[in-house]
Scaffold this motif. Structure first.
Motif, PDB file in Angstrom:
ATOM      1  N   SER A 240       0.830  -1.208   0.000  1.00 19.34           N
ATOM      2  CA  SER A 240       0.000   0.000   0.000  1.00 19.34           C
ATOM      3  C   SER A 240       0.861   1.253   0.000  1.00 19.34           C
ATOM      4  CB  SER A 240      -0.929   0.001   1.213  1.00 19.34           C
ATOM      5  OG  SER A 240      -1.815  -1.088   1.149  1.00 19.34           O
ATOM      6  N   VAL A 241       1.919   1.227   0.794  1.00 20.08           N
ATOM      7  CA  VAL A 241       2.836   2.372   0.830  1.00 20.08           C
ATOM      8  C   VAL A 241       3.485   2.553  -0.539  1.00 20.08           C
ATOM      9  CG1 VAL A 241       4.976   3.274   1.840  1.00 20.08           C
ATOM     10  CG2 VAL A 241       3.220   2.246   3.311  1.00 20.08           C
ATOM     11  N   ALA A 242       3.887   1.450  -1.171  1.00 21.68           N
ATOM     12  CA  ALA A 242       4.494   1.530  -2.502  1.00 21.68           C
ATOM     13  C   ALA A 242       3.519   2.138  -3.513  1.00 21.68           C
ATOM     14  CB  ALA A 242       4.956   0.149  -2.958  1.00 21.68           C
ATOM     15  N   LEU A 243       2.259   1.731  -3.450  1.00 25.91           N
ATOM     16  CA  LEU A 243       1.248   2.293  -4.346  1.00 25.91           C
ATOM     17  C   LEU A 243       1.088   3.795  -4.108  1.00 25.91           C
ATOM     18  CD1 LEU A 243      -1.048   2.116  -6.426  1.00 25.91           C
ATOM     19  CD2 LEU A 243      -2.565   1.499  -4.527  1.00 25.91           C
ATOM     20  N   LEU A 244       0.991   4.196  -2.854  1.00 22.19           N
ATOM     21  CA  LEU A 244       0.877   5.622  -2.533  1.00 22.19           C
ATOM     22  C   LEU A 244       2.077   6.393  -3.071  1.00 22.19           C
ATOM     23  CD1 LEU A 244      -0.424   8.034  -1.001  1.00 22.19           C
ATOM     24  CD2 LEU A 244       0.894   7.283   1.001  1.00 22.19           C
ATOM     25  N   GLN A 245       3.255   5.868  -2.865  1.00 24.16           N
ATOM     26  CA  GLN A 245       4.467   6.551  -3.339  1.00 24.16           C
ATOM     27  C   GLN A 245       4.493   6.644  -4.860  1.00 24.16           C
ATOM     28  OE1 GLN A 245       7.212   4.033  -1.174  1.00 24.16           O
ATOM     29  NE2 GLN A 245       7.469   5.568   0.453  1.00 24.16           N
ATOM     30  N   GLN A 246       4.042   5.593  -5.540  1.00 24.28           N
ATOM     31  CA  GLN A 246       3.977   5.626  -7.008  1.00 24.28           C
ATOM     32  C   GLN A 246       2.964   6.657  -7.484  1.00 24.28           C
ATOM     33  OE1 GLN A 246       3.136   1.579  -8.057  1.00 24.28           O
ATOM     34  NE2 GLN A 246       5.238   0.891  -7.685  1.00 24.28           N
ATOM     35  N   LEU A 247       1.819   6.714  -6.843  1.00 24.82           N
ATOM     36  CA  LEU A 247       0.811   7.724  -7.201  1.00 24.82           C
ATOM     37  C   LEU A 247       1.354   9.137  -6.973  1.00 24.82           C
ATOM     38  CD1 LEU A 247      -2.393   6.080  -5.701  1.00 24.82           C
ATOM     39  CD2 LEU A 247      -1.972   6.567  -8.131  1.00 24.82           C
ATOM     40  N   HIS A 248       2.056   9.314  -5.880  1.00 24.37           N
ATOM     41  CA  HIS A 248       2.650  10.614  -5.549  1.00 24.37           C
ATOM     42  C   HIS A 248       3.672  11.023  -6.614  1.00 24.37           C
ATOM     43  CE1 HIS A 248       5.497  13.225  -3.219  1.00 24.37           C
ATOM     44  NE2 HIS A 248       4.351  13.798  -2.930  1.00 24.37           N
ATOM     45  N   LEU A 249       4.552  10.103  -6.995  1.00 27.17           N
ATOM     46  CA  LEU A 249       5.559  10.405  -8.021  1.00 27.17           C
ATOM     47  C   LEU A 249       4.897  10.677  -9.365  1.00 27.17           C
ATOM     48  CD1 LEU A 249       8.297   7.757  -7.143  1.00 27.17           C
ATOM     49  CD2 LEU A 249       8.480  10.246  -6.912  1.00 27.17           C
ATOM     50  N   TRP A 250       3.929   9.851  -9.733  1.00 20.29           N
ATOM     51  CA  TRP A 250       3.229  10.045 -11.002  1.00 20.29           C
ATOM     52  C   TRP A 250       2.553  11.400 -11.027  1.00 20.29           C
ATOM     53  CZ3 TRP A 250      -1.929  10.936 -12.021  1.00 20.29           C
ATOM     54  CH2 TRP A 250      -2.286  10.916 -13.362  1.00 20.29           C
TER      55      TRP A 250
ATOM     56  N   HIS B  50       6.737   7.683  10.118  1.00 20.34           N
ATOM     57  CA  HIS B  50       6.559   7.128   8.773  1.00 20.34           C
ATOM     58  C   HIS B  50       6.553   8.237   7.725  1.00 20.34           C
ATOM     59  CE1 HIS B  50       5.977   3.249  10.537  1.00 20.34           C
ATOM     60  NE2 HIS B  50       4.960   3.678  11.255  1.00 20.34           N
ATOM     61  N   ASP B  51       7.579   8.231   6.897  1.00 16.36           N
ATOM     62  CA  ASP B  51       7.741   9.264   5.874  1.00 16.36           C
ATOM     63  C   ASP B  51       6.653   9.266   4.810  1.00 16.36           C
ATOM     64  OD1 ASP B  51      10.037  10.157   7.094  1.00 16.36           O
ATOM     65  OD2 ASP B  51      11.393   9.040   5.767  1.00 16.36           O
ATOM     66  N   PHE B  52       5.954   8.153   4.647  1.00 14.73           N
ATOM     67  CA  PHE B  52       4.961   8.120   3.579  1.00 14.73           C
ATOM     68  C   PHE B  52       3.847   9.145   3.786  1.00 14.73           C
ATOM     69  CE2 PHE B  52       3.061   4.845   6.367  1.00 14.73           C
ATOM     70  CZ  PHE B  52       1.732   5.231   6.374  1.00 14.73           C
ATOM     71  N   PHE B  53       3.702   9.679   4.996  1.00 10.09           N
ATOM     72  CA  PHE B  53       2.688  10.724   5.216  1.00 10.09           C
ATOM     73  C   PHE B  53       3.013  11.977   4.403  1.00 10.09           C
ATOM     74  CE2 PHE B  53       1.356   8.016   8.641  1.00 10.09           C
ATOM     75  CZ  PHE B  53      -0.015   8.181   8.640  1.00 10.09           C
ATOM     76  N   ASN B  54       4.280  12.144   4.001  1.00 16.62           N
ATOM     77  CA  ASN B  54       4.655  13.280   3.158  1.00 16.62           C
ATOM     78  C   ASN B  54       4.057  13.179   1.753  1.00 16.62           C
ATOM     79  OD1 ASN B  54       6.218  14.410   5.211  1.00 16.62           O
ATOM     80  ND2 ASN B  54       7.997  13.199   4.627  1.00 16.62           N
ATOM     81  N   CYS B  55       3.600  12.006   1.372  1.00 21.86           N
ATOM     82  CA  CYS B  55       2.980  11.823   0.058  1.00 21.86           C
ATOM     83  C   CYS B  55       1.552  12.364   0.017  1.00 21.86           C
ATOM     84  CB  CYS B  55       2.958  10.348  -0.324  1.00 21.86           C
ATOM     85  SG  CYS B  55       4.595   9.623  -0.584  1.00 21.86           S
TER      86      CYS B  55
END
Length: 166
Positions: A98-108, A137-142
């Motif tokens: 889930s974190v990977a998906l969020l990060q990919q959406l953020h980058l896209w 958790h750094d993913f909150f920055n996304c």
């Protein structure tokens, strides 16, 4: 050139972005009461679906208040229940896919010239856990923003919490 409509994607956290395993938690802290899965599931229901836990989610009870109420429900010493309540913060671990998906959406999204995708979270989450999660958790920055129930003193399914997400 047409501007695409804006899309707000809202993530829940529990069992979407963060592991929430109340039965495993109870088995760790009160194993003598959780011999088989059935009693463990019943205790989890009684504990984490209680009015006290809902008040904790909504920021209306603090750690000591919910520990006291849950000790009564679980019929266990308050110090043990308080230790469990405090430890839950460390049991809330990210779900890697889930974190990977969020990060990919953020980058896209950030690579687009027209940023029409916005990323948010909306979660029932007591304040101590919300503070722990965002600090560790750094993913909150996304995310572009989000709502923790305790911070708005409302919890799902109360329709008023959704107004805070607008």
């Amino acid at each position: 050139m047409t501007v695409p409509p804006s899309l707000n994607l809202v993530f829940d956290l529990g069992q979407v972005m963060i592991r929430w395993e109340p039965v495993a938690l109870l088995k760790r802290f009160i194993p003598h009461r959780c011999g088989t899965d059935e009693p463990a599931h019943q205790l989890a229901e009684a504990c984490f679906r209680s009015p006290a836990w809902s008040a904790f989610d909504a920021g209306l009870l603090d750690t000591d208040g919910v520990a006291q109420a849950l000790a009564t429900i679980l019929q266990e010493p308050e110090r043990l229940v308080r230790a469990m309540v405090v430890d839950i913060a460390h049991a809330l671990l990210p779900i890697a896919n889930s974190v990977a998906l969020l990060q990919q959406l953020h980058l896209w999204r950030n690579a687009q010239t027209q940023q029409s995708l916005r990323l948010f979270y909306l979660s029932n989450m007591p304040e101590p856990y919300a503070a722990h999660l965002t600090a560790t958790h750094d993913f909150f920055n996304c995310f572009d923003g989000g709502v923790f129930s305790a911070r708005v003193k409302r919890a799902k399914p109360d329709p008023a919490i959704y107004a805070h997400a607008e």
